[in-house]
Design a protein around this motif. Structure first.
Motif, short mmCIF file in Angstrom:
data_model
loop_
_atom_site.label_atom_id
_atom_site.label_comp_id
_atom_site.label_asym_id
_atom_site.label_seq_id
_atom_site.Cartn_x
_atom_site.Cartn_y
_atom_site.Cartn_z
N ALA A 80 34.98 16.81 47.89
CA ALA A 80 33.82 16.83 48.79
C ALA A 80 33.78 18.14 49.59
O ALA A 80 32.73 18.76 49.75
CB ALA A 80 33.87 15.63 49.74
N ALA A 81 34.97 18.56 50.05
CA ALA A 81 35.05 19.80 50.84
C ALA A 81 34.70 21.02 49.98
O ALA A 81 34.04 21.95 50.44
CB ALA A 81 36.45 19.95 51.44
N ARG A 82 35.13 20.99 48.71
CA ARG A 82 34.82 22.10 47.81
C ARG A 82 33.33 22.18 47.54
O ARG A 82 32.73 23.27 47.54
CB ARG A 82 35.60 21.94 46.50
N GLU A 83 32.71 21.01 47.32
CA GLU A 83 31.26 20.96 47.08
C GLU A 83 30.48 21.46 48.29
O GLU A 83 29.38 21.99 48.15
CB GLU A 83 30.83 19.52 46.74
N GLU A 84 31.05 21.31 49.48
CA GLU A 84 30.38 21.76 50.69
C GLU A 84 30.77 23.20 51.07
O GLU A 84 30.45 23.67 52.16
CB GLU A 84 30.69 20.79 51.84
N GLY A 85 31.49 23.88 50.14
CA GLY A 85 31.79 25.30 50.33
C GLY A 85 32.91 25.61 51.28
O GLY A 85 33.03 26.74 51.76
N LEU A 86 33.78 24.63 51.56
CA LEU A 86 34.87 24.85 52.51
C LEU A 86 36.10 25.49 51.87
O LEU A 86 36.98 25.99 52.56
CB LEU A 86 35.26 23.54 53.20
N HIS A 87 36.19 25.44 50.54
CA HIS A 87 37.29 26.08 49.82
C HIS A 87 36.92 26.16 48.34
O HIS A 87 35.91 25.58 47.90
CB HIS A 87 38.60 25.29 50.01
N ASP A 88 37.74 26.88 47.57
CA ASP A 88 37.52 26.94 46.12
C ASP A 88 38.81 26.62 45.36
O ASP A 88 39.06 27.11 44.27
CB ASP A 88 36.97 28.31 45.71
N ASN A 89 39.64 25.78 45.97
CA ASN A 89 40.93 25.39 45.38
C ASN A 89 40.70 24.26 44.37
O ASN A 89 40.30 23.15 44.73
CB ASN A 89 41.87 24.92 46.49
N GLY A 90 40.98 24.52 43.09
CA GLY A 90 40.75 23.52 42.04
C GLY A 90 42.01 22.87 41.52
O GLY A 90 41.99 22.20 40.48
N THR A 91 43.14 23.03 42.22
CA THR A 91 44.43 22.50 41.74
C THR A 91 44.40 20.99 41.53
O THR A 91 45.08 20.47 40.64
CB THR A 91 45.56 22.85 42.73
N ILE A 92 43.62 20.29 42.33
CA ILE A 92 43.60 18.82 42.22
C ILE A 92 43.09 18.35 40.86
O ILE A 92 43.31 17.20 40.48
CB ILE A 92 42.75 18.17 43.33
N GLU A 93 42.42 19.23 40.11
CA GLU A 93 41.90 18.85 38.79
C GLU A 93 42.97 18.97 37.71
O GLU A 93 42.76 18.57 36.57
CB GLU A 93 40.69 19.72 38.41
N SER A 94 44.12 19.53 38.07
CA SER A 94 45.22 19.67 37.12
C SER A 94 45.73 18.29 36.69
O SER A 94 45.76 17.35 37.50
CB SER A 94 46.36 20.46 37.76
N ARG A 95 46.15 18.18 35.45
CA ARG A 95 46.70 16.90 34.95
C ARG A 95 47.98 16.53 35.69
O ARG A 95 48.36 15.36 35.74
CB ARG A 95 46.98 17.01 33.44
#
Length: 302
Positions: A80-95
């Protein structure tokens, strides 16, 4: 979530239990931060953080599913925070950033066990009486507690055919469901002038275990659990596993065993796929074999 400015994906307000879970997450996350003497920013959430986060709760002997729920809530907040432009950290999508789950001992009650609960005389104990009746409404409708505990005259509709149905919009999913009303269900609703008494899930969970014990539902059940990273088992009485959610699972499972088509039950429960539904209901190996015995292949009848 609480004041309604943030809605769920169905554009509906979040339920009380969901808000309670997120508040619980905040408390636990703060405790984690204090233990590690660090305040974490969005960009600190990496695989090293994940391993430390899981290890922290494992050391506290939290169940696998509780740890998994906290990880899931963290991932939702991060997205939610990424979608609102608060960060661009995508690590949570890692398996590797995995939401841990363990199969829980979700039992169901048979029709005869439900009848035993219904037949108890609880007139001298108002709390147990209400908990029993609300629980039975869940068994007869196969709905979540938030939906079945709030059924009132506004949900009762008579069709042109003269049949009575329960018509409601599920709080969690927003799905509109129409459930044929069994005579037993209508009798309970009539007992309360078609408006169930206000009940709280925690209280119903407490009393329904006692009610199930009084109804003789004391069969020994082996359950498995994880403690300090090790899988263990113990024996408990079935009544101690009965809770508000057992009602929905029992309703769905008994409808299936009665021969009601899966797709029809799914329209009532709100499950989206048959695979999801079949994982949800509880069919023992013996019940599965009994069902197969009626098939022409095994019975020898064409």
């Amino acid at each position: 979530m609480e004041n309604g400015t943030r809605l769920n994906i169905h554009k509906l307000r979040y339920g009380h239990s969901t808000i309670k879970n997120y508040k619980g997450f905040i408390v636990q996350f703060d405790e984690f931060c204090k233990a590690r003497r660090k305040r974490y920013d969005f960009n600190d959430i990496d695989i090293k953080f994940y391993d430390d986060f899981v290890a922290y709760f494992t050391e506290k002997n939290y169940s696998v599913n509780t740890i998994g729920r906290h990880v899931k809530e963290l991932k939702i907040i991060m997205r939610a925070a990424r979608e609102e432009g608060l960060h661009d950290n995508g690590t949570i999508e890692s398996r590797k950033f995995k939401v841990l789950t363990a199969e829980v001992e979700n039992i169901y009650l048979t029709e005869s066990e439900i009848k035993a609960i219904a037949n108890l005389d609880l007139s001298d104990d108002r709390h147990k009486n209400i908990a029993r009746d609300v629980f039975l409404v869940g068994c007869y409708t196969a709905q979540r507690f938030s939906d079945y505990s709030a059924i009132n005259e506004g949900n009762i509709r008579t069709l042109e055919s003269g049949q009575t149905v329960i018509d409601l919009k599920q709080q969690k999913t927003g799905n509109h469901v129409v459930i044929p009303a069994r005579p037993e269900l209508l009798a309970i609703l009539a007992k309360y002038d078609n408006r169930l008494p206000k009940s709280y899930e925690q209280k119903v969970n407490k009393y329904i275990k006692e009610v199930a014990r009084e109804a003789g539902i004391t069969e020994k059940v082996e359950i498995s659990y994880v403690e300090n990273g090790e899988k263990k088992t113990r024996i408990v009485e079935k009544c101690d596993l009965v809770k508000t959610h057992t009602a929905q699972r029992s309703g769905a499972t008994n409808m299936y065993l009665a021969g009601i088509p899966t797709i029809a039950i799914m329209k009532i429960t709100g499950h989206k796929t048959e695979k999801e539904f079949m994982k949800y209901i509880k069919i023992t190996e013996e019940e599965s074999a009994m069902e197969l015995m009626n098939h022409p292949y095994f019975s020898g009848k064409e």
